[in-house]
Design an enzyme around this catalytic site. Structure first.
Site, short mmCIF file in Angstrom:
data_model
loop_
_atom_site.label_atom_id
_atom_site.label_comp_id
_atom_site.label_asym_id
_atom_site.label_seq_id
_atom_site.Cartn_x
_atom_site.Cartn_y
_atom_site.Cartn_z
N ASP A 78 6.12 -2.79 -12.81
CA ASP A 78 5.87 -4.01 -14.17
C ASP A 78 6.86 -4.65 -14.69
O ASP A 78 8.04 -4.81 -14.16
CB ASP A 78 5.39 -2.39 -15.03
CG ASP A 78 4.82 -3.35 -16.07
OD1 ASP A 78 4.09 -4.55 -16.94
OD2 ASP A 78 3.92 -2.34 -16.96
N GLU A 272 -0.14 -3.62 -25.74
CA GLU A 272 0.93 -1.88 -25.91
C GLU A 272 2.04 -2.20 -26.94
O GLU A 272 3.13 -3.18 -26.87
CB GLU A 272 1.42 -1.52 -24.23
CG GLU A 272 2.29 -2.79 -23.59
CD GLU A 272 1.88 -4.21 -23.40
OE1 GLU A 272 2.72 -5.11 -22.63
OE2 GLU A 272 1.19 -4.55 -24.13
#
Length: 383
Positions: A78, A272
């Protein structure tokens, strides 16, 4: 990958304090299914499993994902995630070594690429990162590039750009919207008549930014006219040109002359981190006040929840005549209207258990908890 949906308290980038049996039974099956269907890349989660960062977990990345599940594609980190392995700012040679040896093939970084390469070269030259690991990563990346034809056709096919967002794309998006609507309650008020008098209210009724959610144009998304498309209110008016459709965001002006009132409520955009709601998932005060005003008129009330997840509505549900989970319909709000007016019989089914109260979270099929609506639930209109 894997288990970021099971972190304690639902924290973004949190810690999944669960057994391996639960990890395998609840969280691993979607990845197994995706791999069997030919997924080309898997991104590793920021989160941890029992205090071990996923980006440094060789067992889950190499032993389970690559070896056990047979994943032959690219494992990618990520965004700047290897920086977070030791919990301190910036990344170290130890974090480079841990992530690459865990099985990551491609590292996503915002900057400092030269520094990463210097660290990696030193780790390889010292023998702390074996060349077999580097060869595996390169083989996987090159294979996918060959499969995608990037060596023969390295550039984007720009002649197709004028078609992006065209009528064909919007028709497909509208189809996806109407097929994803999940009818959770209906006492007979739905489908709505196209020649009636309908009142529409709610902060998400005429806001394309709200119905699109996060990761739309910008990271966290935003309210308002962030993109082109059709709001749910506009979709209602287009689907029923013969109806009288009146709108007020807060419900002002509703009375008992209407056949039905539609409240489009729920969440505003988030992605998020910003989307963490540890104190509850209930409707906000504005939504509750809007619905209360509609109910005071005495007309049947249809509630549409625009949200990225199930909301805590059990305490209010008895006072509603219908509940439709519209999720985040994006640019084509007319797909919602297709279901409201019965042009499309709702076919959506819940992909998760819907909580009876926030205290039940996490709730999963088979865990013995009494869900408000079980996994796979979804009503249809009578034929």
């Amino acid at each position: 990958y894997v288990g970021d949906g099971g972190t304690t308290g639902g924290d973004d980038q949190g810690n999944a304090e669960i057994s391996e049996q639960e990890l395998r039974e609840i969280h691993l099956p979607p990845f197994r299914e995706a791999i069997e269907r030919g997924a080309g890349s898997v991104m590793i989660s920021y989160s941890s499993w029992n205090d071990v960062k996923l980006h440094a977990n060789r067992y889950l990345v190499t032993d389970v994902l690559k070896d056990e599940l047979g994943f032959g594609g690219i494992v990618v980190s990520d965004y700047d995630a290897i920086d977070k392995i030791d919990g301190r700012e910036d990344f170290t040679p130890e974090e480079v070594r841990a992530s690459v040896n865990a099985g990551l093939d491609m590292i996503m970084m915002s900057d400092r690429h030269e520094k990463f390469l210097d660290y990696l070269r030193a780790e390889v030259e010292s023998g702390r990162v074996p060349m077999t690991r580097i060869d595996d990563a390169n083989r996987r990346i090159l294979t996918k590039k060959f499969e995608l034809g990037l060596f023969e056709r390295p550039f984007a096919q720009r002649d197709l750009l004028p078609e992006v967002g065209g009528e064909q794309h919007r028709a497909l998006a509208r189809e996806a919207v109407r097929e994803s609507q999940v009818l959770l309650k209906n006492d007979g008020v739905l489908p709505l008549a196209k020649d009636g008098k309908i009142f529409v209210a709610g902060k998400n009724a005429d806001d394309i930014g709200n119905q699109s959610g996060g990761w739309t144009i910008s990271w966290q998304g935003g309210s308002g006219d962030v993109t082109e498309g059709t709001t749910i209110l506009e979709g209602i008016r287009r689907s029923a040109p013969g109806a009288q459709v009146d709108y007020s965001r807060n419900g002002e002006g509703v009375d008992d002359s209407y056949q039905a009132a539609v409240a489009v409520v729920g969440e505003t955009p988030y992605a998020e981190y910003e989307g963490d709601r540890p104190d509850g998932l209930g409707l906000d005060d504005e939504d509750l006040a809007t619905i209360a005003k509609l109910r005071e008129s005495g007309v049947p009330v249809v509630v549409l929840t625009v949200s990225g997840r199930p909301l805590d509505v059990a305490g209010e549900l008895d006072g509603w005549n219908a509940l439709l989970a519209s999720w985040l319909p994006g640019s084509e709000g007319q797909g919602v209207a297709d279901v409201l007016f019965g042009d499309h019989n709702p076919t959506g089914k819940l992909p998760m258990s819907w909580m009876r109260s926030f205290d039940q979270q996490p709730i999963n099929e088979g865990d013995g908890q009494d869900a408000l609506f079980p996994l796979g639930f979804g009503l249809r209109y009578p034929s």
